[in-house]
Motif scaffolding. Sequence first.
Motif, PDB file in Angstrom:
ATOM      1  N   GLU A 189     -48.036  11.988  25.958  1.00  0.00           N
ATOM      2  CA  GLU A 189     -48.383  11.316  24.910  1.00  0.00           C
ATOM      3  C   GLU A 189     -48.102  12.183  23.359  1.00  0.00           C
ATOM      4  OE1 GLU A 189     -52.932  10.557  25.581  1.00  0.00           O
ATOM      5  OE2 GLU A 189     -52.409  10.366  23.326  1.00  0.00           O
ATOM      6  N   GLY A 224     -58.663  18.136  18.232  1.00  0.00           N
ATOM      7  CA  GLY A 224     -59.100  16.782  17.552  1.00  0.00           C
ATOM      8  C   GLY A 224     -60.516  16.952  17.276  1.00  0.00           C
ATOM      9  N   ASN A 225     -61.533  16.565  18.277  1.00  0.00           N
ATOM     10  CA  ASN A 225     -62.970  16.657  17.940  1.00  0.00           C
ATOM     11  C   ASN A 225     -63.211  17.862  18.378  1.00  0.00           C
ATOM     12  OD1 ASN A 225     -64.947  15.121  17.105  1.00  0.00           O
ATOM     13  ND2 ASN A 225     -65.679  14.226  18.973  1.00  0.00           N
ATOM     14  N   LEU A 226     -62.246  18.869  19.136  1.00  0.00           N
ATOM     15  CA  LEU A 226     -62.811  20.173  19.611  1.00  0.00           C
ATOM     16  C   LEU A 226     -63.660  20.450  20.729  1.00  0.00           C
ATOM     17  CD1 LEU A 226     -62.601  21.591  15.865  1.00  0.00           C
ATOM     18  CD2 LEU A 226     -60.716  21.759  17.297  1.00  0.00           C
ATOM     19  N   GLY A 227     -63.643  19.438  21.508  1.00  0.00           N
ATOM     20  CA  GLY A 227     -64.695  19.663  22.682  1.00  0.00           C
ATOM     21  C   GLY A 227     -63.822  20.714  23.680  1.00  0.00           C
ATOM     22  N   ASN A 228     -62.547  20.177  23.905  1.00  0.00           N
ATOM     23  CA  ASN A 228     -61.749  20.897  24.822  1.00  0.00           C
ATOM     24  C   ASN A 228     -61.709  22.569  24.388  1.00  0.00           C
ATOM     25  OD1 ASN A 228     -60.743  20.417  27.486  1.00  0.00           O
ATOM     26  ND2 ASN A 228     -58.605  20.208  26.577  1.00  0.00           N
ATOM     27  N   ASN A 273     -58.626   7.860  24.866  1.00  0.00           N
ATOM     28  CA  ASN A 273     -58.866   8.297  26.033  1.00  0.00           C
ATOM     29  C   ASN A 273     -60.032   8.182  26.353  1.00  0.00           C
ATOM     30  OD1 ASN A 273     -55.855   8.519  26.749  1.00  0.00           O
ATOM     31  ND2 ASN A 273     -55.847  10.564  25.378  1.00  0.00           N
ATOM     32  N   THR A 274     -61.029   8.746  25.545  1.00  0.00           N
ATOM     33  CA  THR A 274     -62.391   8.713  26.300  1.00  0.00           C
ATOM     34  C   THR A 274     -62.913   7.547  26.570  1.00  0.00           C
ATOM     35  OG1 THR A 274     -62.833  10.838  24.929  1.00  0.00           O
ATOM     36  CG2 THR A 274     -64.835   9.910  25.585  1.00  0.00           C
ATOM     37  N   THR A 276     -52.040  17.034  27.319  1.00  0.00           N
ATOM     38  CA  THR A 276     -53.558  16.493  27.659  1.00  0.00           C
ATOM     39  C   THR A 276     -53.467  14.971  28.052  1.00  0.00           C
ATOM     40  OG1 THR A 276     -53.364  16.143  25.285  1.00  0.00           O
ATOM     41  CG2 THR A 276     -54.858  17.826  26.206  1.00  0.00           C
ATOM     42  N   SER A 319     -64.458   6.667  20.366  1.00  0.00           N
ATOM     43  CA  SER A 319     -63.125   7.342  20.812  1.00  0.00           C
ATOM     44  C   SER A 319     -62.100   6.966  20.322  1.00  0.00           C
ATOM     45  CB  SER A 319     -62.914   6.894  22.341  1.00  0.00           C
ATOM     46  OG  SER A 319     -61.754   7.456  22.980  1.00  0.00           O
ATOM     47  N   THR A 320     -60.977   7.816  20.258  1.00  0.00           N
ATOM     48  CA  THR A 320     -59.557   7.471  19.786  1.00  0.00           C
ATOM     49  C   THR A 320     -58.796   6.950  20.950  1.00  0.00           C
ATOM     50  OG1 THR A 320     -58.858  10.025  20.350  1.00  0.00           O
ATOM     51  CG2 THR A 320     -59.653   9.370  17.863  1.00  0.00           C
ATOM     52  N   LYS A 364     -59.832  13.898  30.061  1.00  0.00           N
ATOM     53  CA  LYS A 364     -61.244  13.423  29.922  1.00  0.00           C
ATOM     54  C   LYS A 364     -61.927  13.215  31.234  1.00  0.00           C
ATOM     55  CE  LYS A 364     -60.411  13.215  25.446  1.00  0.00           C
ATOM     56  NZ  LYS A 364     -61.063  13.582  24.413  1.00  0.00           N
TER      57      LYS A 364
HETATM   58  N1  F0G Z   1     -55.292  15.280  23.233  1.00  0.00           N
HETATM   59  C1  F0G Z   1     -55.645  13.975  23.968  1.00  0.00           C
HETATM   60  C2  F0G Z   1     -54.574  13.150  24.588  1.00  0.00           C
HETATM   61  C3  F0G Z   1     -56.823  13.392  23.381  1.00  0.00           C
HETATM   62  O1  F0G Z   1     -57.049  12.159  23.740  1.00  0.00           O
HETATM   63  C4  F0G Z   1     -57.766  14.206  22.759  1.00  0.00           C
HETATM   64  C5  F0G Z   1     -59.094  13.686  22.368  1.00  0.00           C
HETATM   65  C6  F0G Z   1     -57.337  15.516  22.330  1.00  0.00           C
HETATM   66  C7  F0G Z   1     -55.955  16.066  22.840  1.00  0.00           C
HETATM   67  C8  F0G Z   1     -58.158  16.449  21.676  1.00  0.00           C
HETATM   68  O2  F0G Z   1     -59.340  17.013  22.395  1.00  0.00           O
HETATM   69  O3  F0G Z   1     -61.004  16.295  21.025  1.00  0.00           O
HETATM   70  O4  F0G Z   1     -61.154  17.922  22.883  1.00  0.00           O
HETATM   71  O5  F0G Z   1     -60.103  18.534  20.664  1.00  0.00           O
HETATM   72  N2  F0G Z   1     -59.468  12.634  22.325  1.00  0.00           N
HETATM   73  C9  F0G Z   1     -60.785  11.919  22.156  1.00  0.00           C
HETATM   74  C10 F0G Z   1     -60.878  10.717  22.485  1.00  0.00           C
HETATM   75  C11 F0G Z   1     -61.231  12.391  20.790  1.00  0.00           C
HETATM   76  O6  F0G Z   1     -61.754   9.866  22.023  1.00  0.00           O
HETATM   77  O7  F0G Z   1     -60.107  10.259  23.437  1.00  0.00           O
HETATM   78  P1  F0G Z   1     -60.673  17.419  21.520  1.00  0.00           P
END
Ligand code: F0G
Length: 430
Positions: free
Chosen positions: A354, A248-252, A147-148, A384, A144-145, A121
Amino acid sequence: MDPDMATGGPMHLVCDTCRRIWPADRSPGRCVCGGLPELVFALPESIDPTIYDRRRDGLDPLDRSGVWRYREFLPPLSPGAVVTRPEGNTNLYTASALSSWTGCERLVLKHEGENPTGSFKDRGMTVATSHARAVGARVVACASTGNTSASVAAYAAMAGLLAVVFLPEGKISAAKLGQAIAYGARIVQVRGDFDAAMRLVEEASQELELYLLNSINPFRLAGQKTIVIELLHQLRWEPPDWIVLPGGNLGNTAAFGLAIAELQVTGIIARRPRLAVIQAEGAAPFYHAYRSGFARFSPEPAETVASAIRIGNPVSYHRARRAIEQTEGVVEIVSDEEILEAKARVDRAGIGCEPASAASVAGVRALVRAGIIAPGQSVVALLTGHLLKDPDTVMDYHLSPDAERRPLANRPVTVEPTLAALRGVLSDVA
Ligand code: F0G
């Protein structure tokens, strides 16, 4: 406000749905039509990538960041506004145990958990926080979950901004919550899941003029593009066959699609790697849409042990769909037990990550088994987040009653402080 931005400059935002244009001089939230903003600025027609070797070996603080080193791909912000730790410069790893477990001989891991706050992030946050500062924002916010929020809290503290983070109550790891508390963010625990927190922060950012730092914000995506750019640099611009990442939220996923397209347009790579996005079985709205040929998408309730990707209504669905289509990508699911085993194997290889990160490694194994990834193909799987992001899951995996049937379970023992007692518990090793 930065003078280049006040005039709009060459940089602006375009709605990805109705194509309405607006200036990049404030928090870039959703368009009135519900679409998401794309960031438009001029890319060079071609880039000689040897500049990046020189910058990597130089002393300029911006060049030392694995994000700002690649600034041709970033929005033009005045250097005075930039907030950097620096980010990136994350390592590549190989491990024969993981190659044999996944069935993928040429498996490389890129560890984004080596960023300053322990997850990828930070790459997006350095760019978006710098933009927030450039446009005179005072308060930044995110849902956020975990990390953000840790990253927002740290970058806001460095930038002298106030951070408000919206967290699903009781649903994020203690380590991540601890980071946000320690860095001094104002923490709002929402009674609901991540998707509810996301809805609330979007509403709040409009009503209360908070600068939104979720990945709706295309400055975040611009920074996250550098994961792929730095990876390709490390591979001497030779694309792997596959890049595999958790979704997850698919930004990456969206950011990776942009990076691959831009590396090709600027003549740095000739061939596109394929993207494989891995979701947890219990939090798989993107996978279900993919299986319908992207004919249908519907939000779902989400449940998985990988709390970082416990998301049922991904904000960047449409952008991520484009990334999959443009790279001939695939979407796969893995079970929680597969995620936990992959994590235990990454940990045992001495690398560590993680749980959400391990979805990518479990996904490589699933895709090799399904015959989608051929055993001889080159694959980069993204880790990640750092192992220390979620110690509770480690303890649970190794110490819970379920550990009995887990081959890698590693249970500590307690002894009286005598050699005799020690001999008793170490008889099999010494
Ligand atoms: N891996 C980790 C460790 C993450 O924290 C997240 C997303 C993802 C993968 C998925 O990435 O959302 O771009 O598809 N974490 C966000 C958060 C949602 O709030 O920290 P993504």
